[in-house]
Design a protein around this motif. Structure first.
Motif: not given
Length: 209
Positions: A197, A96, A92-93
């Motif tokens: 992030d 993104r 998911d990261n």
């Protein structure tokens, strides 16, 4: 150079892709037989048989497409494996970050000029500057004190640049309007998500056999 945000994001995509690989490879390298080991090996052999090196060394645009294809396939064909290994949040990261990467690849500096034009202008400037120094040295050939006085700004500039390079390890960025060094500024609010992030300990891993 016209896509500096994309360059910073590229580093994050590289790190997080490396983190995914390293996490799954950890299961693949487990001693003994297990469901986790078998699933991890199948996924890596299918999607990343040569590790991540071949991906992170691609051009920005090529890498963005390759990572996007990897994400599509891993979600379609290995969703159960991601769940089993607890790797879904990492995917998911990565998705993104790669989405932002694609957006930032399209955002170029409207003030940019072709590099060929820049090189041509730089060559002209360097030649004219060399001519100026030559004329000054020839005119004051027998007047070293006067020559040094006229060339004082050049000498000072060279000393300041040398000191900056020694301190920072890179050439300074100069404000063309003032001639002063542009010191590093803190990231603005728009860049804050970039920092949050980053996964500092997730460096890309080399190709493995």
């Amino acid at each position: 150079m016209a896509r500096q945000k994309a360059a910073a994001r590229d580093v994050q995509v590289d790190r997080n892709l490396g983190l995914v690989y390293r996490n799954v490879d950890g299961f693949a390298q487990m001693e003994g037989d297990s469901e986790h080991k078998t699933a991890a090996r199948e996924m890596l052999e299918d999607l990343l048989p040569n590790g991540v090196h071949g991906i992170i060394t691609q051009t920005f645009d090529e890498q963005h497409v390759t990572v996007d294809e990897f994400l599509t396939r891993v979600r379609q064909d290995y969703a159960d494996t991601l769940q089993l290994l607890g790797t879904t949040p990492m995917i998911d990261n990565l998705e993104r970050l790669n989405t932002r990467f694609g957006e930032e690849l399209k955002a170029t500096d409207v003030k940019k000029v072709p590099f060929s034009d820049f090189k041509a202008a730089l060559a002209v400037a360097q030649e004219e500057f060399a001519k100026l120094i030559f004329v000054v040295c020839a005119h004051f050939l027998h007047e070293p004190d006067e020559r040094n006085r006229v060339l004082a700004p050049v000498i000072e500039q060279n000393e300041r640049v040398a000191a900056y390079i020694k301190r920072r390890g890179t050439n300074p960025e100069i404000d063309p309007n003032t001639g002063e060094v542009i010191e590093d500024q803190d990231d603005d609010a728009d860049d804050e998500p970039v920092d949050t992030d980053v996964t500092p300990d997730a460096d890309p891993v080399p190709v493995t056999e």
